[in-house]
Scaffold this motif. Structure first.
Motif, PDB file in Angstrom:
ATOM      1  N   ARG A  53     -28.223  -0.212   6.946  1.00  0.00           N
ATOM      2  CA  ARG A  53     -26.976  -0.698   6.355  1.00  0.00           C
ATOM      3  C   ARG A  53     -26.349  -1.741   7.274  1.00  0.00           C
ATOM      4  N   VAL A  54     -25.500  -2.564   6.660  1.00  0.00           N
ATOM      5  CA  VAL A  54     -24.851  -3.665   7.379  1.00  0.00           C
ATOM      6  C   VAL A  54     -23.366  -3.665   7.041  1.00  0.00           C
ATOM      7  N   LEU A  55     -22.558  -3.987   8.053  1.00  0.00           N
ATOM      8  CA  LEU A  55     -21.132  -4.214   7.851  1.00  0.00           C
ATOM      9  C   LEU A  55     -20.823  -5.643   8.268  1.00  0.00           C
ATOM     10  N   ALA A  56     -20.144  -6.388   7.400  1.00  0.00           N
ATOM     11  CA  ALA A  56     -19.765  -7.771   7.705  1.00  0.00           C
ATOM     12  C   ALA A  56     -18.286  -7.829   8.051  1.00  0.00           C
ATOM     13  N   LEU A  57     -17.978  -8.502   9.163  1.00  0.00           N
ATOM     14  CA  LEU A  57     -16.607  -8.681   9.636  1.00  0.00           C
ATOM     15  C   LEU A  57     -16.218 -10.153   9.582  1.00  0.00           C
ATOM     16  N   ASN A  58     -14.927 -10.398   9.444  1.00  0.00           N
ATOM     17  CA  ASN A  58     -14.381 -11.737   9.670  1.00  0.00           C
ATOM     18  C   ASN A  58     -12.916 -11.585  10.041  1.00  0.00           C
ATOM     19  N   TYR A  59     -12.502 -12.262  11.099  1.00  0.00           N
ATOM     20  CA  TYR A  59     -11.133 -12.165  11.601  1.00  0.00           C
ATOM     21  C   TYR A  59     -10.716 -10.704  11.797  1.00  0.00           C
ATOM     22  N   GLY A  60     -11.653  -9.881  12.263  1.00  0.00           N
ATOM     23  CA  GLY A  60     -11.342  -8.501  12.582  1.00  0.00           C
ATOM     24  C   GLY A  60     -11.275  -7.560  11.406  1.00  0.00           C
ATOM     25  N   LYS A  61     -11.520  -8.058  10.187  1.00  0.00           N
ATOM     26  CA  LYS A  61     -11.431  -7.231   8.985  1.00  0.00           C
ATOM     27  C   LYS A  61     -12.804  -7.059   8.341  1.00  0.00           C
ATOM     28  N   VAL A  62     -12.992  -5.908   7.680  1.00  0.00           N
ATOM     29  CA  VAL A  62     -14.244  -5.639   6.979  1.00  0.00           C
ATOM     30  C   VAL A  62     -14.292  -6.447   5.689  1.00  0.00           C
ATOM     31  N   LEU A  63     -15.391  -7.197   5.528  1.00  0.00           N
ATOM     32  CA  LEU A  63     -15.609  -7.938   4.284  1.00  0.00           C
ATOM     33  C   LEU A  63     -16.446  -7.139   3.298  1.00  0.00           C
ATOM     34  N   ALA A  64     -17.496  -6.490   3.802  1.00  0.00           N
ATOM     35  CA  ALA A  64     -18.406  -5.756   2.928  1.00  0.00           C
ATOM     36  C   ALA A  64     -19.262  -4.809   3.753  1.00  0.00           C
ATOM     37  N   THR A  65     -19.704  -3.728   3.117  1.00  0.00           N
ATOM     38  CA  THR A  65     -20.637  -2.780   3.724  1.00  0.00           C
ATOM     39  C   THR A  65     -21.684  -2.403   2.691  1.00  0.00           C
ATOM     40  N   GLY A  66     -22.953  -2.338   3.121  1.00  0.00           N
ATOM     41  CA  GLY A  66     -24.017  -1.965   2.193  1.00  0.00           C
ATOM     42  C   GLY A  66     -25.377  -2.277   2.788  1.00  0.00           C
ATOM     43  N   THR A  67     -26.383  -2.359   1.940  1.00  0.00           N
ATOM     44  CA  THR A  67     -27.700  -2.756   2.410  1.00  0.00           C
ATOM     45  C   THR A  67     -27.648  -4.213   2.844  1.00  0.00           C
ATOM     46  N   PRO A  68     -28.618  -4.668   3.642  1.00  0.00           N
ATOM     47  CA  PRO A  68     -28.620  -6.081   4.033  1.00  0.00           C
ATOM     48  C   PRO A  68     -28.554  -7.024   2.828  1.00  0.00           C
ATOM     49  N   ALA A  69     -29.287  -6.719   1.776  1.00  0.00           N
ATOM     50  CA  ALA A  69     -29.295  -7.591   0.590  1.00  0.00           C
ATOM     51  C   ALA A  69     -27.936  -7.592  -0.097  1.00  0.00           C
ATOM     52  N   GLU A  70     -27.319  -6.421  -0.206  1.00  0.00           N
ATOM     53  CA  GLU A  70     -26.011  -6.327  -0.865  1.00  0.00           C
ATOM     54  C   GLU A  70     -24.949  -7.110  -0.104  1.00  0.00           C
ATOM     55  N   VAL A  71     -24.941  -6.963   1.213  1.00  0.00           N
ATOM     56  CA  VAL A  71     -23.925  -7.633   2.017  1.00  0.00           C
ATOM     57  C   VAL A  71     -24.119  -9.143   1.998  1.00  0.00           C
ATOM     58  N   GLN A  72     -25.363  -9.604   2.096  1.00  0.00           N
ATOM     59  CA  GLN A  72     -25.610 -11.049   2.091  1.00  0.00           C
ATOM     60  C   GLN A  72     -25.302 -11.684   0.747  1.00  0.00           C
ATOM     61  N   ALA A  73     -25.325 -10.886  -0.319  1.00  0.00           N
ATOM     62  CA  ALA A  73     -25.018 -11.423  -1.648  1.00  0.00           C
ATOM     63  C   ALA A  73     -23.524 -11.405  -1.953  1.00  0.00           C
ATOM     64  N   HIS A  74     -22.736 -10.762  -1.094  1.00  0.00           N
ATOM     65  CA  HIS A  74     -21.290 -10.664  -1.328  1.00  0.00           C
ATOM     66  C   HIS A  74     -20.658 -12.051  -1.157  1.00  0.00           C
TER      67      HIS A  74
END
Length: 252
Positions: A221-242
């Protein structure tokens, strides 16, 4: 019971929120990766877990225990080890000496016992050396055992830093940008080590990484951050498609 949990953690420096109410859980035996652009707060989260920083608010839980206020020197004893984006090794010491430092959290003898080199000290040193040799063999580092760190290639140093963390026998290992500065072949090797750390040693991996090819190969699983906030969490494919991740991290 979650193996490791970050609950609404925040870190503020003056008016800047480096980490803003971030929450996630890591399952035992998982490879969980945090991604995001520079300044997103990724390494700040690692510094909070390592207890190098005190959170402004929120909690950290490891194996059901609240570790939010555990002193930094106790974290390794609990079973959490880490590497650093900028390699933190003793350059004028051998690889073997650096790896033995990783055994410090398992020290049980007193200074006076060591000065007298009592049988208990000899037994402890033998056990420490045995554990270190197991890690050397696991990561195929035999050729560098007595080499000074200062004379070794950068890619080898990166693996040695992972080795030192493994010498503490962690349950959870924090890998901060393990592919940073590595070429394609070295990154391939690192991907194999990460998978083996999980599958053969049974160690849970929490990773910060920018190389998306490595992220895709090893992450559950992957969690994406930006400016200290969570953008998305999920599988690598799910997060990259967000869409928010595409805009903030992938630049598309």
């Amino acid at each position: 019971m979650n193996f490791f949990t970050v609950d609404s953690i925040s870190l503020q420096f003056g008016g800047l929120k480096a980490v803003d109410s971030v929450s996630f859980s890591v399952a035992k035996g998982e490879v969980f990766t945090i991604i995001g652009p520079n300044g997103a707060g990724k390494t700040s989260i690692f510094n909070l877990i390592s207890r190098l920083y005190n959170p402004t608010s929120g909690k950290l839980f490891f194996e059901g225990r609240d570790i939010t206020e555990v002193p930094p020197h106790q974290i390794a004893k609990l079973g959490i080890a880490r590497t650093f984006q900028n390699i933190e090794l003793f350059e004028n010491a051998t690889m073997l000496a650096n790896l033995l430092v990783g055994r410090h959290c398992h020290a049980t003898t007193q200074l006076w016992q060591e000065m007298l080199f009592l049988p208990s000290v000899r037994r402890a040193e033998k056990e420490h050396r045995h554990k270190v040799e197991e890690v050397i063999e696991f990561l195929d580092l035999q050729a560098y055992r007595e080499k000074l760190i200062a004379g070794l290639p950068y890619g080898v140093r990166k693996v040695i830093e992972v080795a030192r963390a493994l010498c503490s026998e962690p349950k959870l290992i924090l890998l901060d940008e393990p592919s940073s500065g590595l070429n394609v072949e070295e990154t391939d090797d690192m991907s194999f080590w990460i998978r083996d750390i999980r599958s053969e040693l049974g160690i849970t991996v929490l990773m910060v990484e920018h190389d998306m090819s490595l992220v895709n190969r090893v992450s559950d699983r992957v969690l994406a951050l930006n400016y200290g906030k969570v953008l998305a969490t999920g599988t690598p494919a799910e997060v990259q498609a967000h869409p928010d991740v595409i805009a903030a991290y992938l630049g598309a």
